[in-house]
Design a protein around this motif. Structure first.
Motif, mmCIF file in Angstrom:
data_model
loop_
_atom_site.group_PDB
_atom_site.id
_atom_site.type_symbol
_atom_site.label_atom_id
_atom_site.label_comp_id
_atom_site.label_asym_id
_atom_site.label_seq_id
_atom_site.Cartn_x
_atom_site.Cartn_y
_atom_site.Cartn_z
ATOM 1 N N THR A 120 0.833 -1.216 0.177
ATOM 2 C CA THR A 120 -0.136 -0.091 -0.356
ATOM 3 C C THR A 120 0.836 1.863 -0.239
ATOM 4 O OG1 THR A 120 -1.455 -0.853 1.351
ATOM 5 C CG2 THR A 120 -1.670 1.492 1.269
ATOM 6 N N ALA A 121 2.216 1.202 1.003
ATOM 7 C CA ALA A 121 3.120 2.185 0.969
ATOM 8 C C ALA A 121 3.762 2.708 -0.513
ATOM 9 C CB ALA A 121 3.565 2.178 1.928
ATOM 10 N N GLU A 122 3.698 1.516 -1.301
ATOM 11 C CA GLU A 122 4.938 1.306 -2.519
ATOM 12 C C GLU A 122 3.694 2.395 -3.551
ATOM 13 O OE1 GLU A 122 6.479 -2.279 -3.598
ATOM 14 O OE2 GLU A 122 6.725 -1.620 -5.472
ATOM 15 N N CYS A 123 2.213 2.044 -2.952
ATOM 16 C CA CYS A 123 1.951 2.021 -4.535
ATOM 17 C C CYS A 123 1.450 3.642 -4.242
ATOM 18 C CB CYS A 123 0.183 0.871 -4.187
ATOM 19 S SG CYS A 123 -1.065 2.018 -5.081
ATOM 20 N N GLY A 124 1.279 3.783 -3.545
ATOM 21 C CA GLY A 124 0.705 5.412 -2.771
ATOM 22 C C GLY A 124 -0.694 6.175 -3.518
ATOM 23 N N LEU A 125 -1.221 5.348 -4.058
ATOM 24 C CA LEU A 125 -2.210 5.406 -5.047
ATOM 25 C C LEU A 125 -3.688 6.000 -3.538
ATOM 26 C CD1 LEU A 125 -3.062 3.755 -8.358
ATOM 27 C CD2 LEU A 125 -2.092 6.135 -7.847
ATOM 28 N N ASP A 126 -4.792 7.045 -4.019
ATOM 29 C CA ASP A 126 -5.791 6.875 -2.828
ATOM 30 C C ASP A 126 -6.801 5.254 -3.821
ATOM 31 O OD1 ASP A 126 -8.089 6.906 -1.349
ATOM 32 O OD2 ASP A 126 -8.344 9.230 -2.327
ATOM 33 N N LEU A 127 -7.425 5.103 -3.198
ATOM 34 C CA LEU A 127 -7.559 3.646 -4.051
ATOM 35 C C LEU A 127 -8.976 3.454 -3.011
ATOM 36 C CD1 LEU A 127 -4.975 0.827 -5.402
ATOM 37 C CD2 LEU A 127 -6.591 2.562 -6.348
ATOM 38 N N SER A 128 -8.859 4.331 -2.200
ATOM 39 C CA SER A 128 -10.619 4.123 -0.925
ATOM 40 C C SER A 128 -11.827 3.918 -2.007
ATOM 41 C CB SER A 128 -10.544 5.131 0.077
ATOM 42 O OG SER A 128 -10.286 6.681 -0.736
ATOM 43 N N ASP A 129 -12.008 4.280 -2.909
ATOM 44 C CA ASP A 129 -13.574 4.277 -3.669
ATOM 45 C C ASP A 129 -13.302 2.637 -4.157
ATOM 46 O OD1 ASP A 129 -11.212 5.047 -5.226
ATOM 47 O OD2 ASP A 129 -12.606 4.817 -7.048
ATOM 48 N N ILE A 130 -12.845 2.192 -3.691
ATOM 49 C CA ILE A 130 -12.216 0.871 -4.750
ATOM 50 C C ILE A 130 -12.053 -0.460 -3.514
ATOM 51 C CG2 ILE A 130 -11.999 -1.171 -6.152
ATOM 52 C CD1 ILE A 130 -10.040 1.045 -7.960
ATOM 53 N N ILE A 131 -11.182 0.310 -2.253
ATOM 54 C CA ILE A 131 -11.121 -0.773 -1.110
ATOM 55 C C ILE A 131 -11.404 -0.736 0.174
ATOM 56 C CG2 ILE A 131 -8.950 -1.824 -0.320
ATOM 57 C CD1 ILE A 131 -7.392 -1.131 -2.782
ATOM 58 N N ASP A 132 -12.839 -0.300 0.009
ATOM 59 C CA ASP A 132 -13.961 -0.312 1.451
ATOM 60 C C ASP A 132 -13.062 -0.540 2.331
ATOM 61 O OD1 ASP A 132 -14.255 -2.293 0.027
ATOM 62 O OD2 ASP A 132 -16.666 -2.235 0.366
ATOM 63 N N ARG A 133 -12.604 -1.757 2.529
ATOM 64 C CA ARG A 133 -12.001 -2.207 3.779
ATOM 65 C C ARG A 133 -10.872 -3.669 3.285
ATOM 66 N NH1 ARG A 133 -14.216 -7.802 3.685
ATOM 67 N NH2 ARG A 133 -15.598 -8.588 2.244
ATOM 68 N N SER A 134 -9.856 -4.368 4.471
ATOM 69 C CA SER A 134 -9.652 -5.045 3.860
ATOM 70 C C SER A 134 -11.073 -6.130 3.649
ATOM 71 C CB SER A 134 -8.259 -5.227 5.046
ATOM 72 O OG SER A 134 -7.822 -6.938 5.235
ATOM 73 N N TYR A 135 -10.081 -7.141 2.695
ATOM 74 C CA TYR A 135 -10.481 -8.208 2.217
ATOM 75 C C TYR A 135 -9.221 -9.350 2.389
ATOM 76 C CZ TYR A 135 -14.087 -5.803 0.008
ATOM 77 O OH TYR A 135 -14.941 -4.950 -0.493
ATOM 78 N N GLU A 136 -8.214 -8.956 3.113
ATOM 79 C CA GLU A 136 -7.661 -10.351 3.667
ATOM 80 C C GLU A 136 -7.845 -11.882 3.868
ATOM 81 O OE1 GLU A 136 -5.003 -9.162 6.501
ATOM 82 O OE2 GLU A 136 -3.354 -10.641 5.441
ATOM 83 N N THR A 137 -9.159 -11.552 5.022
ATOM 84 C CA THR A 137 -10.483 -12.872 5.610
ATOM 85 C C THR A 137 -10.526 -13.367 4.290
ATOM 86 O OG1 THR A 137 -9.897 -12.274 8.210
ATOM 87 C CG2 THR A 137 -11.572 -13.520 6.624
ATOM 88 N N ASP A 138 -11.247 -12.716 3.018
ATOM 89 C CA ASP A 138 -12.147 -12.582 2.559
ATOM 90 C C ASP A 138 -11.015 -13.783 1.630
ATOM 91 O OD1 ASP A 138 -12.788 -11.014 2.976
ATOM 92 O OD2 ASP A 138 -15.485 -11.401 2.401
ATOM 93 N N ILE A 139 -10.201 -12.763 0.944
ATOM 94 C CA ILE A 139 -8.351 -14.047 0.719
ATOM 95 C C ILE A 139 -8.398 -15.469 0.838
ATOM 96 C CG2 ILE A 139 -6.706 -13.866 -0.981
ATOM 97 C CD1 ILE A 139 -7.660 -10.479 -1.301
ATOM 98 N N ILE A 140 -8.399 -15.318 2.307
ATOM 99 C CA ILE A 140 -7.995 -16.342 2.842
ATOM 100 C C ILE A 140 -8.506 -17.244 2.849
ATOM 101 C CG2 ILE A 140 -6.996 -17.960 5.021
ATOM 102 C CD1 ILE A 140 -5.633 -15.309 5.680
ATOM 103 N N ASN A 141 -10.066 -17.757 2.633
ATOM 104 C CA ASN A 141 -10.987 -18.217 2.791
ATOM 105 C C ASN A 141 -11.531 -18.632 1.818
ATOM 106 O OD1 ASN A 141 -12.232 -18.688 5.332
ATOM 107 N ND2 ASN A 141 -12.954 -15.790 5.690
ATOM 108 N N GLN A 142 -11.247 -17.960 0.709
ATOM 109 C CA GLN A 142 -11.608 -18.636 -0.804
ATOM 110 C C GLN A 142 -10.395 -19.311 -1.450
ATOM 111 O OE1 GLN A 142 -13.588 -15.123 -2.932
ATOM 112 N NE2 GLN A 142 -14.033 -14.251 -1.638
ATOM 113 N N LYS A 143 -9.053 -18.930 -0.725
ATOM 114 C CA LYS A 143 -7.911 -19.906 -1.270
ATOM 115 C C LYS A 143 -8.134 -21.453 -0.044
ATOM 116 C CE LYS A 143 -3.880 -16.706 -2.261
ATOM 117 N NZ LYS A 143 -4.383 -15.917 -1.852
ATOM 118 N N TYR A 144 -8.641 -21.236 1.109
ATOM 119 C CA TYR A 144 -8.752 -22.676 1.440
ATOM 120 C C TYR A 144 -10.241 -23.688 0.771
ATOM 121 C CZ TYR A 144 -5.647 -23.088 4.724
ATOM 122 O OH TYR A 144 -3.957 -23.679 5.736
ATOM 123 N N ASP A 145 -11.257 -22.318 0.371
ATOM 124 C CA ASP A 145 -12.069 -23.020 -0.317
ATOM 125 C C ASP A 145 -12.274 -23.790 -1.762
ATOM 126 O OD1 ASP A 145 -14.401 -22.176 1.705
ATOM 127 O OD2 ASP A 145 -14.742 -19.971 -0.047
#
Lengths: 76, 682
Positions: free
Chosen positions: B237-262
């Motif tokens: 996120t620091a490296e990218c430096g863009l404001d993407l808050s309109d797309i990334i409204d929250r952390s999707y980390e748990t969702d991504i882990i869950n879907q990998k496990y699915d």
């Protein structure tokens, strides 16, 4: 209930992990995702336990076990 | 010209990655079940037909987040180095968990080959893995190997040579019946191994568009960047430096882990036949070794057996070493005489070097057996159980059961033990563990106990020496308890450790580990102890008047006399002892060689040498109680300079390194004085 209240020899479904972000993600990466079944293989009086998750055994301290919300797995 | 390829070995802890690495390179690596043990980058090289492969062993990790040092290091290495192919080593008998890292590695975009290790265990359990379907679903080559039986090794390297240029395999085939109805704009199933929910895929597409138009992030793998941004990965996120808050409204980390496990569940469903057909032997063994009633007695019994072998078998072998040392001594003396060597040179070689270095070398059998035992405990998978068994006691001390592992390793050598405390997450836990670990009696202190116990305690020598280990543990536990009382923080018990399957220890792994330790010991005898012996010899044979026959007029005697009064309350008020203890800072074994040099005894471990030394000491009024106090002092005071250097490296603080020195000196003086004063009453 939390995993800490669980009984030895029974299986439980994970509902939620209420730990700090790093610890929560670590547990999830190990396979403790919501809906996963956790078997309690052994449990000590102080709440520390040995569990089996997705075929792997882990030892959890009471602090970790107490932070995992679970429900008893219905026999199906 | 031969083509050079860089191959990185990545895998979960306990998957046999280092054993596989050793099978190729024969590198002298430590192999253990302790996560993070290969935290230093290890490299080796091998030739395969026209290729030269540079092999890199990365730390054992469970995932590729940026939360731990090992994971960060691995991620950086894969992203930033010139690694050509990644070998992902997976324990086939725990495929479900191992595949998580595999999916993360594939997403990084470098060529990945899955090495399915421990196929022998899979077969033993009557399980089968569909070796046709698995590579199809993952889109990468899958090679079954057994690092222990050394099968599949050539085929794996063949795959490396051929897979190096393939950034993407096109044999991906998914069957997602329920997902076929999906109306997602993009059909990614023939492109990517893991395809996420429509919500996440939409966001990935939107983020990639923005990243491309911004043009600041230079990468061939926008998808991975997008995923990391969705996970709110701090670094990216620091490296990218863009404001993407309109797309990334929250952390999707748990969702991504869950879907990998699915997706992993789908793979397991399709590729693994006869799951859990045979109950693992491990469960049956664990019923005893981690049982609530049997666990602790089993642990104590195992430790007692380890020490029994260390003392009995070690001493028996030591007899042969002593006989050899006698002969060397006689031969060298005669040789020097015949050559007409000067008195100073003769004294330096015979009294200084041979009695100093030789005296320490005779303990090699004891040290060899102790390290062999520790290696067996680690490689068999027992060591991590100790963390669970000792957890109740340790949590009363405010420490995680895991802190007991560095303490056990402290029986071998304090330096790696202090290093092992790294695996503890909490900095306060780590500091307290580092502070108490030096009280665990390391193998370098053993020579001191063996010498004095055999000299003064006769048939009770073994219990007397063993009591040092108990006192050391008691002091460590007490110190930890007091520190816990002083700073009452935490309270949550954060123990989290994998208990791997038990396995028969691997001869090669054990051999490499033990040889490494023996080599360290020999190197130490050849360098530190060699130099210390010469230095002590100089201090003792030279005084203000030049070379002197009268040791009490030497420089050493002057130094010792200053310190002796301080040691008098502990029954150690002799200048020789003060000097021997100072010399022990170089390495604890030097205390023994110093006694040899100080009292002019050429073979201190022989029966004659001991009788001689005991007689001389008795002349000073030094008896069994004094000897016991000396053993206690050696047990508790500063282990060696190397340990201090490691403590400073781990705690990164001069203040805490100072605290550690004061704690060690204070405890040593206090406990030995207490024992001497109370013992003198009887």
């Amino acid at each position: 209930m939390t995993l800490r209240d669980g009984e030895k020899g029974k299986g439980y479904r994970v509902l939620d992990v209420s730990l700090g972000r790093a610890a929560k993600i670590r547990l999830e990466a190990l396979g403790m995702t919501n809906g996963t079944t956790v078997f309690i293989m052994n449990k000590k009086r102080n709440g520390s336990m040995v569990v089996k998750v997705r075929g792997t055994r882990f030892a959890f301290g009471s602090g970790i076990a107490g932070a995992v919300a679970v429900e008893e797995r219905r026999e199906d | 010209m031969a083509e050079e390829l860089q191959v990185g070995f990545v895998g979960n802890p306990n998957c046999g990655k280092t054993t596989l690495f050793n099978a190729y390179t024969g590198a002298r690596l430590k192999v253990a079940n302790w996560p993070g043990v290969t935290v230093e980058k290890k490299e080796g090289a091998m030739k395969y037909h026209d290729h030269v492969f540079k092999l890199v062993d990365l730390p054992g990790i469970y995932s590729l987040t940026s939360y731990t040092m090992e994971e960060k290091l691995t991620r950086q290495y894969i992203l930033e180095s010139d690694v050509d192919v990644i070998i992902d080593v997976a324990d086939a008998s725990a495929l479900e968990r191992n595949l998580y890292l595999t999916l993360q590695l594939i997403e990084l975009g470098k060529p990945v080959i899955l090495a399915l290790n421990m196929m022998d265990i899979v077969e033993e359990r009557g399980m089968e893995i569909d070796m046709h379907r698995l590579p199809e679903m993952l889109g990468i080559p899958v090679i079954p190997v057994s690092a222990r039986k050394r099968t599949g090794l050539d085929i794996l390297m063949h795959a490396v040579a051929h897979h190096k240029d393939k950034r993407k395999d096109n044999n991906l085939e998914h069957h997602h019946p329920e997902k076929e109805a999906s109306r997602h704009r993009h059909e990614h199933h023939d492109e990517y191994t893991v395809v996420y929910s429509d919500e996440i895929e939409d966001k990935i597409d939107a983020i990639i568009l923005r990243l491309r138009s911004d043009g600041k992030v230079k990468t061939k793998n926008y998808r991975w960047y997008a995923l990391k941004l969705l996970e709110k990965d701090e670094e990216i996120t620091a490296e990218c430096g863009l404001d993407l808050s309109d797309i990334i409204d929250r952390s999707y980390e748990t969702d991504i882990i869950n879907q990998k496990y699915d997706f992993i569940e789908e793979i397991i469903e399709e590729c693994l036949v006869n799951k859990n057909k045979k109950a693992a032997v491990t469960d049956r063994i664990d019923r005893w070794l981690t049982g609530n009633v049997t666990g602790l007695p089993c642990f104590l019994l195992i430790m007692a057996v380890v020490f029994f072998f260390t003392f009995t078998v070690g001493d028996w072998l030591k007899g042969y070493f002593e006989a050899a040392l006698d002969q060397v001594n006689a031969a060298v003396s005669a040789g020097l005489e015949a050559l007409g060597a000067g008195e100073v040179l003769q004294s330096l070689i015979v009294d200084g070097i041979i009695s100093g270095v030789g005296g320490v070398l005779t303990f090699l059998p004891n040290i060899f057996i102790l390290f062999l035992a520790l290696a067996l405990l680690e490689d068999s998978g027992y060591m991590s159980r100790v963390a669970y068994v000792m957890d109740s006691l340790m949590s009363k001390l405010g420490l995680s059961g895991r802190a007991f592992i560095p303490m056990i390793l402290g029986f071998g050598c304090t330096v790696p033990a202090v290093m092992a405390s790294r695996a503890l997450e909490d900095p306060k836990d780590r500091r307290r563990t580092v502070l108490v670990t030096p009280f665990m009696s390391c193998s370098a202190r053993l020579p001191v106990y063996v010498l004095f116990a055999e000299m003064f305690f006769g048939s009770a020598a073994m219990p007397a020496a063993f009591s040092m280990y108990v006192i050391g543990m008691a002091v460590a536990i007490l110190a930890a308890f007091l520190m816990h009382k002083v700073d009452r923080s935490g309270g949550m018990n954060p123990l989290l450790i994998e208990l791997p399957e038990y396995k028969t220890p691997n001869t090669r792994t054990i051999a490499i580990y033990v040889w490494d330790k023996v080599k360290d010991y020999l190197t130490k005898a050849g360098t530190t102890i060699f130099v210390a012996s010469i230095f002590i010899w100089f201090l003792l044979n030279f005084g203000t008047e030049g070379m002197t026959q009268d040791m009490s007029a030497s420089f050493g005697a002057s130094i010792g006399r200053v310190l002796a009064p301080l040691l008098a309350p502990a029954g150690l008020g002799m200048w020789q002892i003060a000097l021997a203890l100072i010399s022990g800072l170089a390495a604890k074994e030097v205390v023994v060689s110093s006694f040899a040099v100080l009292f002019g005894i050429s073979n201190i471990n022989s029966a004659a040498g001991m009788t001689g030394l005991a007689e001389i000491l008795a002349g000073y009024g030094f008896g069994a109680l004094n000897a016991y106090c000396l053993m206690i002092f050696c047990l508790l005071y500063v282990p060696c300079i190397a340990t201090l250097a490691m403590i400073h490296r781990e705690l990164k603080s001069w203040k805490w390194t100072g605290v550690s020195v004061l704690l060690q000196l204070g405890c040593a003086w206090l406990v030995s004085t207490l024992v001497f004063q109370i013992g003198s009453l009887f």
